[in-house]
Design a protein around this motif. Structure first.
Motif, mmCIF file in Angstrom:
data_model
loop_
_atom_site.group_PDB
_atom_site.id
_atom_site.type_symbol
_atom_site.label_atom_id
_atom_site.label_comp_id
_atom_site.label_asym_id
_atom_site.label_seq_id
_atom_site.Cartn_x
_atom_site.Cartn_y
_atom_site.Cartn_z
ATOM 1 N N ASP A 294 -7.079 2.795 6.034
ATOM 2 C CA ASP A 294 -7.026 3.675 4.858
ATOM 3 C C ASP A 294 -7.559 5.038 5.279
ATOM 4 O OD1 ASP A 294 -7.043 4.921 2.430
ATOM 5 O OD2 ASP A 294 -8.156 3.342 1.385
ATOM 6 N N VAL B 97 0.827 -1.208 0.000
ATOM 7 C CA VAL B 97 0.000 0.000 0.000
ATOM 8 C C VAL B 97 0.864 1.262 0.000
ATOM 9 C CG1 VAL B 97 -1.968 -1.135 1.071
ATOM 10 C CG2 VAL B 97 -0.239 -0.083 2.521
ATOM 11 N N GLN C 171 -0.801 5.120 -1.230
ATOM 12 C CA GLN C 171 -1.955 5.306 -0.371
ATOM 13 C C GLN C 171 -1.537 5.960 0.948
ATOM 14 O OE1 GLN C 171 -3.652 0.960 -1.296
ATOM 15 N NE2 GLN C 171 -5.015 2.144 0.020
ATOM 16 N N ARG C 172 -2.470 6.705 1.513
ATOM 17 C CA ARG C 172 -2.260 7.296 2.833
ATOM 18 C C ARG C 172 -2.819 6.297 3.847
ATOM 19 N NH1 ARG C 172 -4.434 11.750 6.125
ATOM 20 N NH2 ARG C 172 -2.644 12.786 7.113
ATOM 21 N N VAL C 173 -1.945 5.651 4.561
ATOM 22 C CA VAL C 173 -2.333 4.546 5.429
ATOM 23 C C VAL C 173 -1.790 4.777 6.827
ATOM 24 C CG1 VAL C 173 -0.317 3.187 4.757
ATOM 25 C CG2 VAL C 173 -2.299 2.020 5.707
ATOM 26 N N GLN D 89 1.979 1.959 -3.483
ATOM 27 C CA GLN D 89 0.890 2.452 -4.320
ATOM 28 C C GLN D 89 0.530 3.900 -4.009
ATOM 29 O OE1 GLN D 89 -2.228 -0.365 -3.557
ATOM 30 N NE2 GLN D 89 -1.321 -1.963 -4.862
ATOM 31 N N ASN E 273 -7.883 7.827 3.832
ATOM 32 C CA ASN E 273 -8.722 8.551 2.875
ATOM 33 C C ASN E 273 -10.190 8.133 2.952
ATOM 34 O OD1 ASN E 273 -6.486 9.959 1.873
ATOM 35 N ND2 ASN E 273 -6.006 8.326 0.409
ATOM 36 N N GLN E 274 -10.448 6.956 3.512
ATOM 37 C CA GLN E 274 -11.821 6.479 3.606
ATOM 38 C C GLN E 274 -12.530 6.948 4.880
ATOM 39 O OE1 GLN E 274 -12.234 2.276 3.052
ATOM 40 N NE2 GLN E 274 -11.123 2.242 1.108
#
Length: 859
Positions: A514, A440, A445-447, A443, A516-517
């Protein structure tokens, strides 16, 4: 005188004629037939080598009247044979005196007319071989003069180093040519079979590298050499003109046949299925064959006899081993046994012929040829069957290998699955989490990485057993995984369960969010996920709320690699524990704190060595707070670099860095010096010294500390060792052993922070405890909280029931002191009386307090 000589010559001629004519009946040779046998018309004598004249004039002759072949067996003496012929008219074609025995080495033919010397014709086998350009016969064929006629006497001298057989026949040129053609056909077929078998098996040997085929090719080569000697083909075509070469080639080839037969049997049969006794016997026989090969070149005459005997022994041994292998279940051994039985039959007939045990005839002369041909064919069948067996065995082995490889793959997958999952919860472990986190991050992603630690899990494992703690931890992780799946926002680590939680170690969990979610802020969401999950004891169904420490780090804000992100999340989790907050998000301040902790860890050993660690004393008063009865020994670190370092932080660093033994031994040594100083200043009070769980589980620390008490002449009844209730839960048996050792030496034991644990009541009856120290968290609130007051009351009541003294910590006001005095608490300590002080200051305070106390009593 002349008349006397004439009469003497006439008499000798008459005697010679009588000797030649009286020995055997003469044979009339007519030109119409092509073959005559002289075996029943000869006379012979065996003796040492003599010239023709002496043989004719001296000795007696033994007549032979039957048609059997003259067979004298093994002898190194020559034989003389005589026969009489009557040839009415000159023969119309060349005739030969034929001896159908190729192994005959020397043959000399003399023809006498009317029995008178000198002979009219002489020829030897050597003379017939030397000028010949190509072979004319496989037999010993001595030509007769073509103009020979009238009555004549034949004298034949024959000698051989091997068995001496002398069949005597007269053959015409036509008969000799026909026999040569027929024999060439037979031997061509025979050697053609051998060459074909050798070529085929040589190809197999070069293809599959099985030594059995190589030994079989060598065996066929040795059989071929042996049959070249026996058949006369070798003398006719290969070493023509060198008949004595057969004397060496025959025993050597026989020994080679024995050697390669043994080596072939050893490789063909499965030796792991045959007993070691057979192997030793055949190894000995092979060694004898090797020695015999060398010996035959030194003494070929006796070597031929020994080679024949060894060959007989080898045949018996090989057949016996074949039967043993057949009994052991080697299927191809049946062809092996049949082949060697056929060869044994043929060789036996031939050898009995050689040793004059059977008559010489067509069967016995060619028995070896027929037996060896049958053996070669049957052994080829055996090898073909062996190929079939090997193919079936390889197919079975390949199948087994495939099954094994499949099992290995399954085990590898299982091992990989186990390597990626926690053994207790079956959830992903840190390795799988790290892979997913790496994916992730790559990729973009902001995790968020959250690391959660449940300290109670290991405490439960130490006090109540690992199985119960494991069961509770599995319950906890199941609820946590379900909560994360229901709330959304979590990153699924594995879809087959599905699993959102990873277990880096027992008692800890980790998960990915995640960012962003999420609809709101990250910290409240994390707190909602971890919460305070309730689990139950499996046996009594008693609910337990699990405390936790959680650290969170966000990528890429707090790091762009898994290693950095783990490091920062771990630092945040440690800050969560130190600040007593459930969730802590990483910040630069935490990094500063972590770096400070690392610097403190590095500086602590040097601080102990330099004496920067000081001992402070906090007074303990009697129940009414007037009389000084004891002091608690506390450590303080005033660092020239870091300033004052909190005691809890020093202890935490020492325990985590493995420096607790060094620190505790330093504190014990300083405590004995302090107690000695107090006694010098007439302060006869108790001193309470805190011990950690690492001290109590160390088999050397407590005995060393007790021994040092005697060295410093400290009264043991003035020493109180304190341990926390939480420390008691770790390795209970070792802790109890150490406490019993302390109590048996006369020192007192105090249980500190009583009431903050959850299982100490189950062990109070087993522990040699003298005091209960009630935790300050209950004392501070007992005047304002009814619940805390009841806890203090029940604790004091329990202590009286168990005949234990009580100490109240954290007394900071007079109302609390008065209430404790009413409830019957034995001793108190707290800021109401004094804060912890250095030793010298404490001594001054103690002396001043004594003066004030006496003054108060005087008023």
């Amino acid at each position: 005188m002349v008349n006397l000589c004439r009469w003497t010559t006439t008499l000798m001629a008459a005697l010679l004629l009588c000797a030649l004519s009286a020995s055997a009946a003469g044979l009339t040779v007519l030109g119409g037939t092509g073959q005559y046998s002289l075996n029943d018309r000869i006379a012979y004598r065996l003796g040492p080598g003599q010239p023709l004249e002496q043989v004719v004039q001296q000795g007696t002759w033994q007549e032979k009247s039957d048609d059997s072949v003259l067979n004298l067996g093994f002898t190194d003496q020559p034989v003389w044979i005589k026969a009489s012929l009557d040839i009415p008219q000159p023969l119309d074609q060349p005739w030969y005196l034929v001896i159908p025995y190729p192994l005959l080495e020397e043959a000399d033919l003399y023809i006498l007319r009317d029995g008178q010397l000198p002979p009219i014709y002489h020829i030897s086998r050597q003379q017939t071989l030397n000028p010949r350009g190509q072979a004319q016969s496989y037999q010993v064929a001595l030509p007769l003069p073509q103009d020979l006629s009238g009555p004549v006497s034949l004298l034949l001298r024959a000698q051989s180093a091997t068995s001496l057989q002398v069949p005597v026949e007269l053959w015409s040129k036509e008969r000799l040519t026909n026999d040569f053609s027929r024999e060439s056909l037979y031997w061509g077929i025979y050697f053609g079979i051998l060459v074909a078998m050798a070529t085929y098996n040589l190809f197999l040997f070069l293809s599959i590298r099985d030594p059995a085929y190589g030994y079989y090719v060598l065996y066929i080569g040795s059989i071929s050499l042996l049959m070249l000697c026996i058949s006369g083909v070798g003398s006719a075509w290969i070493w023509s003109g060198q008949p004595l070469l057969t004397r060496y080639a025959l025993p050597t080839s026989t020994a080679l046949v024995s050697l390669f037969a043994l080596m072939f049997a050893r490789s063909f049969l499965k030796w792991q299925e045959i007993s070691g006794g057979w192997e030793r016997v055949l190894n000995i026989a092979a060694g004898l064959a090797g020695v015999l090969i060398v010996y035959t070149w030194i003494d070929p005459i006796h070597g031929a006899l020994l080679a024949g005997l060894l060959g007989t022994l080898v045949i018996v041994l090989v057949i016996s081993v074949g039967l043993a292998a057949l009994t052991a279940g080697v299927a191809s051994a049946r062809y092996f046994v049949m082949a060697w039985t056929a060869f044994a039959l043929g060789a036996s007939l031939y050898l009995m012929n050689v040793f004059n045990l059977l008559p010489v005839n067509l069967l016995t002369n060619h028995a070896m040829q027929a037996g060896s041909a049958a053996e070669v064919l049957l052994l080829s069948f055996a090898l073909a069957h062996r190929i079939k067996d090997e193919r079936a065995r390889k197919l079975a082995a390949l199948h087994s290998q495939q099954m094994a490889e499949r099992q290995v793959r399954d085990l590898e997958m299982q091992s990989l699955d186990q390597a990626m999952h926690d053994s207790a919860t079956k959830l992903p472990n840190g390795t799988l989490l790290n892979q997913q986190l790496q994916t992730v991050i790559s990729q973009g992603q902001r995790v968020a990485l959250a690391l959660v630690h449940y300290p109670q899990v290991k405490d439960i494992a130490s006090s109540m057993g690992h199985n119960l703690a494991e069961d509770m931890f599995c319950q906890l992780m199941k609820k946590l995984n379900h909560t994360l799946a229901m709330l959304g926002g979590g990153i699924c680590l594995e879809t087959k369960q599905p699993a959102y939680i990873a277990i880096p170690e027992f008692g800890s969990a980790a998960f990915l969010i995640d960012v962003n979610q999420l609809q709101g802020a990250l910290p409240p969401f994390i707190e909602q996920v971890v919460g305070h999950h309730e689990v139950s004891f499996r046996s009594v169904r008693l609910p337990v709320l699990m405390n936790l420490h959680c650290g969170v780090a966000v990528a890429p804000d707090h790091g762009e690699s898994t290693e950095i992100l783990y490091q920062h999340a771990s630092a945040a989790r440690d800050r969560s524990e130190s600040r007593k907050v459930p969730v802590q998000v990483y910040s630069e301040e935490i990094s500063d704190f972590a770096r400070r902790r690392l610097d403190l860890l590095t500086a602590l050993p040097q601080a102990i060595e330099d004496g920067e660690i000081e001992l402070y004393l906090q007074p303990q008063m009697n129940s009414i707070g007037l009389e000084l009865v004891g002091a608690e020994v506390l450590l303080r670190w005033h660092s020239s670099r870091f300033g004052p370092v909190p005691t809890w932080e020093v202890i935490e660093i020492a325990e985590n860095a493995g420096l607790m033994d060094l620190l505790s031994r330093y504190v014990i040594a300083q405590a004995w010096k302090t107690m000695h100083l107090l006694r010098e200043r007439n302060l006869d009070i108790t001193c309470s010294i805190n011990l950690s769980v690492q001290n109590l589980t160390d088999s050397h620390f407590v005995p060393d500390a007790l021994a040092s008490i005697k060295e410093h002449a400290i009264p043991v009844d003035r020493v109180i060792f304190e341990m926390t209730e939480t420390a008691m839960m770790h390795n209970m048996e070792s802790v109890i052993d150490s406490l019993l050792l302390i109590a048996n030496h006369g020192c007192r034991i105090a249980l500190d922070d009583f009431g903050t644990g959850y299982s100490s009541l189950a062990y109070l009856s087993r522990l040699p405890i003298h005091e209960l120290k009630i935790d300050r968290s209950f004392i501070n609130k007992m005047t304002s909280s009814r619940n805390d007051l009841e806890i203090v009351k029940n604790t004091l009541k329990l202590a009286r029931t168990l005949n234990l003294e009580t100490v109240a910590e954290g007394v900071e006001d007079a109302a609390t002191l008065e209430r404790l005095s009413e409830l019957g608490c034995h001793r108190v300590q707290g800021y109401l009386f004094a804060k912890p002080m250095p030793v010298d200051e404490f001594c001054r305070w103690a002396l001043q307090h004594t003066v004030d106390e006496k003054a108060g009593k005087g008023q």
